[in-house]
Design an enzyme around this catalytic site. Structure first.
Site, mmCIF file in Angstrom:
data_model
loop_
_atom_site.group_PDB
_atom_site.id
_atom_site.type_symbol
_atom_site.label_atom_id
_atom_site.label_comp_id
_atom_site.label_asym_id
_atom_site.label_seq_id
_atom_site.Cartn_x
_atom_site.Cartn_y
_atom_site.Cartn_z
ATOM 1 N N ARG A 131 0.962 -1.612 -0.179
ATOM 2 C CA ARG A 131 0.222 -0.237 -0.254
ATOM 3 C C ARG A 131 0.826 1.119 -0.072
ATOM 4 O O ARG A 131 0.842 2.245 0.474
ATOM 5 C CB ARG A 131 -0.732 0.309 1.385
ATOM 6 C CG ARG A 131 -2.551 -1.560 1.415
ATOM 7 C CD ARG A 131 -2.625 -1.323 0.195
ATOM 8 N NE ARG A 131 -3.649 -2.061 -0.329
ATOM 9 C CZ ARG A 131 -3.581 -3.450 -0.454
ATOM 10 N NH1 ARG A 131 -2.081 -3.492 -1.672
ATOM 11 N NH2 ARG A 131 -4.091 -4.549 -0.977
ATOM 12 N N SER B 136 -11.220 0.670 2.256
ATOM 13 C CA SER B 136 -10.597 -0.345 4.149
ATOM 14 C C SER B 136 -9.967 1.205 4.277
ATOM 15 O O SER B 136 -9.169 2.025 3.799
ATOM 16 C CB SER B 136 -9.564 -0.994 3.218
ATOM 17 O OG SER B 136 -10.223 -2.035 2.825
ATOM 18 N N GLU C 85 -5.236 3.542 6.011
ATOM 19 C CA GLU C 85 -5.498 3.590 4.378
ATOM 20 C C GLU C 85 -5.662 4.685 3.831
ATOM 21 O O GLU C 85 -5.526 5.425 2.717
ATOM 22 C CB GLU C 85 -5.502 2.135 4.192
ATOM 23 C CG GLU C 85 -5.317 1.823 2.352
ATOM 24 C CD GLU C 85 -5.629 0.268 2.423
ATOM 25 O OE1 GLU C 85 -5.923 0.113 1.189
ATOM 26 O OE2 GLU C 85 -5.320 -0.747 3.517
#
Length: 308
Positions: free
Chosen positions: A179, A228, A298
């Site tokens: 990520r 998310s 995130e």
């Protein structure tokens, strides 16, 4: 500097801009959470050349923020000072396929990229069907889902830096991690090149259907959400830690931790950006107290808080 003075300065420095330049433009409707304040100035360039001219002429002291589809984003209630850039239109939204190579503009939704690859019988990109963002966001955060990540298929990326200069990054130069990309923060990605592998269209489309079904069964995709919320910690799942900390269904103002998937925050109606971000911070606090694990956001949070 006022919004009007900023736009006047921009037009004076770059009188031949072809893109749209708007003052005090609401950003709430451009985010999936449907919250947040305005952009002091919002610029939508006509094409890569227009973006280059704009950035080269812009005062280096003016902050620049880039937004995409707004699916993984909280814009704070005070809005975004300086210039916000949003790519769109045909110049940044096209997909071209040549053999096993796919070239896509960074405004292309990830789901559309997956569909284009499937229609060309190119395997390896079906996972993009489960990512509700755009190619630009996928590059910046090495987006992934259902066992695949952007790093698995990217060949190179192209962008414009803060000085208005074109830059090309090889896969290695992107510095992908979980990520995360190590590409310079000042680069605005405009195009990406991916490599698929020969496959059977029917099988690829069936895989995409499985991805869609799994997403619909497990995630509150019909709610006003941002995907998310927290990255999975090493060796663990964020949602399990959140659930174990007793946060499933937790509320703050108009924001709630989803009952369906507790790594998702939702706007139940009337939430502010402060409600959503504050709820996320409360979840982080409770998880830290219950498990000792520090969750990391995130979702990208940008802008300034509203004045008290």
């Amino acid at each position: 500097m006022t919004s009007n003075a900023l736009t006047d300065a921009i037009r004076a420095a770059a009188p031949n801009l072809r893109g749209r330049l708007l003052e005090n433009q609401s950003l709430a409707d451009l985010t999936w959470f449907r919250v947040g304040g305005p952009a002091q100035v919002l610029f939508s360039p006509a094409d890569e050349e227009d973006l280059s001219v704009f950035l080269a002429a812009l005062d280096p002291a003016v902050p620049v923020t880039v937004i995409g589809l707004g699916s993984n984003l909280i814009v704070r209630d005070g809005g975004i000072p300086g210039v916000t850039i949003r790519l769109g239109g045909k110049a940044f939204g096209s997909v071209e396929i040549d053999g096993e190579t796919i070239r896509a503009g960074t405004a292309v939704p990830d789901m559309r990229l997956a569909k284009a690859a499937a229609e060309a019988s190119l395997d390896g990109l079906a996972f993009f069907r489960g990512i509700p963002g755009s190619v630009g966001g996928a590059l910046r955060m090495n987006a992934g889902a259902h066992g695949g990540e952007t790093t698995d298929v990217l060949i190179q990326a192209r962008g414009i830096d803060r000085k208005g200069e074109a830059r090309t990054f090889t896969h290695a130069e992107m510095g992908f991690r979980y990520r995360h990309s190590s590409a310079p923060d000042d680069v605005i990605f405009t195009q990406a090149t991916f490599r698929g592998r020969p496959g059977h269209r029917e099988e690829i489309e069936a895989e995409m259907e499985r991805v869609t079904a799994a997403r619909e069964a497990a995630q509150p995709i019909r709610e006003r959400t941002g995907g998310s919320t927290f990255k999975n910690p090493d060796g663990g799942k964020a949602w399990q830690l959140i659930d174990a900390a007793g946060c499933r269904g937790l509320t703050m103002g108009g924001a709630q931790v989803s009952e369906m998937h507790c790594n998702f925050l939702i706007n139940r109606g009337g939430a502010t950006a402060a409600d959503i971000e504050g709820l996320g911070e409360e979840v982080r606090r409770r998880v830290r107290e219950s498990s000792g694990v520090e969750l990391h956001w995130e979702i990208k949070r940008i802008g300034v808080a509203a004045e008290a």
